[in-house]
Design a protein around this motif. Structure first.
Motif, PDB file in Angstrom:
ATOM      1  N   UNK A  80       0.814  -1.211   0.000  1.00  0.00           N
ATOM      2  CA  UNK A  80       0.000   0.000   0.000  1.00  0.00           C
ATOM      3  C   UNK A  80       0.852   1.267   0.000  1.00  0.00           C
ATOM      4  N   UNK A  81       0.258   2.354  -0.498  1.00  0.00           N
ATOM      5  CA  UNK A  81       0.903   3.666  -0.524  1.00  0.00           C
ATOM      6  C   UNK A  81      -0.017   4.696   0.123  1.00  0.00           C
ATOM      7  N   UNK A  82       0.576   5.789   0.585  1.00  0.00           N
ATOM      8  CA  UNK A  82      -0.211   6.826   1.244  1.00  0.00           C
ATOM      9  C   UNK A  82       0.187   8.186   0.695  1.00  0.00           C
ATOM     10  N   UNK A 116       9.330   5.219  -1.470  1.00  0.00           N
ATOM     11  CA  UNK A 116       8.387   4.860  -2.521  1.00  0.00           C
ATOM     12  C   UNK A 116       6.964   4.646  -2.057  1.00  0.00           C
ATOM     13  N   UNK A 117       6.710   4.802  -0.761  1.00  0.00           N
ATOM     14  CA  UNK A 117       5.369   4.522  -0.222  1.00  0.00           C
ATOM     15  C   UNK A 117       4.611   5.785   0.190  1.00  0.00           C
ATOM     16  N   UNK A 118       5.284   6.935   0.223  1.00  0.00           N
ATOM     17  CA  UNK A 118       4.675   8.159   0.750  1.00  0.00           C
ATOM     18  C   UNK A 118       4.865   9.298  -0.240  1.00  0.00           C
ATOM     19  N   UNK A 119       3.797  10.094  -0.422  1.00  0.00           N
ATOM     20  CA  UNK A 119       3.887  11.289  -1.263  1.00  0.00           C
ATOM     21  C   UNK A 119       3.104  12.411  -0.583  1.00  0.00           C
ATOM     22  N   UNK A 123       4.640   6.576 -11.710  1.00  0.00           N
ATOM     23  CA  UNK A 123       5.990   6.242 -11.238  1.00  0.00           C
ATOM     24  C   UNK A 123       5.958   5.115 -10.228  1.00  0.00           C
ATOM     25  N   UNK A 124       4.970   5.113  -9.341  1.00  0.00           N
ATOM     26  CA  UNK A 124       4.873   4.041  -8.348  1.00  0.00           C
ATOM     27  C   UNK A 124       4.515   2.724  -9.013  1.00  0.00           C
ATOM     28  N   UNK A 125       3.599   2.785  -9.982  1.00  0.00           N
ATOM     29  CA  UNK A 125       3.226   1.566 -10.705  1.00  0.00           C
ATOM     30  C   UNK A 125       4.383   0.966 -11.470  1.00  0.00           C
ATOM     31  N   UNK A 126       5.310   1.815 -11.899  1.00  0.00           N
ATOM     32  CA  UNK A 126       6.484   1.314 -12.623  1.00  0.00           C
ATOM     33  C   UNK A 126       7.650   0.989 -11.704  1.00  0.00           C
ATOM     34  N   UNK A 127       7.455   1.190 -10.387  1.00  0.00           N
ATOM     35  CA  UNK A 127       8.514   0.881  -9.442  1.00  0.00           C
ATOM     36  C   UNK A 127       9.547   1.959  -9.311  1.00  0.00           C
ATOM     37  N   UNK A 128       9.227   3.177  -9.803  1.00  0.00           N
ATOM     38  CA  UNK A 128      10.149   4.311  -9.652  1.00  0.00           C
ATOM     39  C   UNK A 128       9.734   5.136  -8.447  1.00  0.00           C
TER      40      UNK A 128
END
Length: 423
Positions: free
Chosen positions: A367-369, A393-396, A416-421
């Motif tokens: 998960x991301x937040x 990579x988990x927080x913006x 970017x998160x979906x691509x692992x960046x």
């Protein structure tokens, strides 16, 4: 030319033993990927994860065969082996699998060895593990060489409602799928680039709106019967001229007076207090939801497939509490977006921390937040929490200067998160 399956059927199981962890989502994903369509699922759980196993079983049974429970003492290797021995003795043939994404290390070690001991030519055994960071599945098929699959994030696409069902029976209220007053919310968001506007709008909310609509306790809205009679002047500060003009149009308040009952009815609020809440700060949630909807519709490369606002499940006993302002699904990854009109670093960090804990409880390590706030330098807060929480990579964090370009900013985050960046 047909595309080969990400995980060939030869690696899937007729009988899949699943070590149940504290979060049901990774277990659900693993079961969906590693069990054959008519296969039998076995939920290996401890006392601690019994309720999680029950929730997973309840959801799984809606579309598949009823799982079988395999209760074990997670700290006792003998218990783990005996319980698995008993379950395996009932299986005569077919492919058998163990997915140890959940459970403890003790459970994983003893379960893996027990299944290997039962392997025969008629009953080959495949071990697997879903890696949270890479979203790849580690697969060890019998005596063959182990390998890692390609990323599997988009191979399972549960809805937000599916995630809720894995955790709770009911919602406090239906998940909203449409923003309210998106045009006015957009005007407010654009205006809030200015610190002066932030200050003046807050002053109008505190000194005009709240003064006329709150109880003596100051933290509750008045009863509807009292709110029906309330009329308040629109903002008059020059910095809020654009906002006031839009309010005149939206609420038909061309004489400069906002009549709450008529305004609520005109704008589709079920209760007058809901309009008050919207003006007092909820408008930001509706703006962000409107932006996210546009990203979903206009930016297919973001690969988000479901969004919802106001996710407030009724939790079962011993289940964590979680409220999420806005939820976004990208494959089986859940993004939780928290919104606040506050700019204070301490308050923003608290909101972010609450959302981070909730989304991890709800959707695991994948998960991301995100936090949408009025901070002047959101990148400073983002760096601080990423470093202290080990959450690369988990927080913006987005601030007031991001408001006019929020569609592009949000799309960039999802892509970017979906691509692992990491950005």
């Amino acid at each position: 030319m047909t595309t080969p399956p990400v995980i060939p059927d030869s690696y899937k199981s007729d009988h899949l033993f699943l070590l149940v962890g504290t979060n049901p989502l990774p277990n659900f994903v693993a079961a969906t990927l590693m069990l054959k369509p008519q296969g039998q699922l076995y939920l290996v759980h401890s006392n601690k994860t019994q309720e999680v196993a029950k929730r997973l079983a309840r959801y799984w049974t809606d579309n598949h065969r009823q799982p079988q429970y395999v209760p074990v003492d997670e700290s006792d290797g003998t218990s783990i082996r005996q319980q698995l021995d008993h379950a395996l003795a009932q299986i005569r043939d077919g492919y058998v699998g163990l997915n140890y994404t959940g459970g403890t290390k003790m459970m994983a070690v003893h379960a893996a060895q027990t299944l290997r001991d039962h392997q025969t030519s008629r009953r080959p055994v495949t071990l697997s593990y879903l890696d949270a960071r890479s979203t790849k599945m580690y697969i060890e098929p019998g005596d063959d060489k182990a390998f890692m699959t390609e990323p599997l994030l988009y191979e399972v696409q549960p809805s937000i409602q599916d995630i809720v069902k894995l955790h709770a029976f009911d919602l406090q209220a239906p998940i909203a799928v449409e923003p309210q007053l998106p045009e006015l919310a957009t005007v407010l968001a654009s205006a809030h680039q200015s610190p002066d506007v932030i200050e003046q709008w807050r002053r109008w909310c505190d000194e005009i709106l709240r003064e006329k609509t709150r109880t003596e306790k100051a933290y509750e809205w008045d009863k509807e019967t009292l709110l029906q009679r309330v009329s308040i002047p629109l903002p008059t500060d020059p910095s809020l001229q654009t906002v006031a003009k839009q309010m005149q149009i939206v609420f038909d308040a061309r004489d400069g007076v906002l009549r709450l009952k008529e305004a609520a009815q005109r704008s589709g609020f079920r209760k007058i207090k809901h309009l008050c809440e919207w003006l007092d700060g909820k408008w930001l949630e509706h703006y962000v939801f409107h932006v996210t909807s546009r990203v979903k519709d206009q930016r297919p490369e973001s690969r988000i497939h479901d969004i919802g606002m106001g996710i407030r499940p009724k939790s079962e006993p011993d289940s964590p509490e979680y409220d999420i302002d806005i939820g976004v699904m990208q494959g089986y990854r859940l993004y939780a977006i928290s919104c606040t009109t506050d700019a204070d670093p301490g308050m923003c960090k608290l909101k972010l921390f609450e959302a981070y804990i909730r989304v991890r409880n709800m959707a695991g390590d994948e998960a991301c937040v995100g936090l949408i706030c009025m901070a002047d330098k959101p990148e400073n807060l983002q760096r601080q929490v990423v470093r202290s929480w080990d959450a690369e990579g988990k927080v913006r964090v987005f601030g007031r200067r991001d408001m006019p370009d929020m569609i592009d900013r949000m799309a960039e985050w999802f892509i970017s998160t979906g691509e692992g960046r990491h950005v």
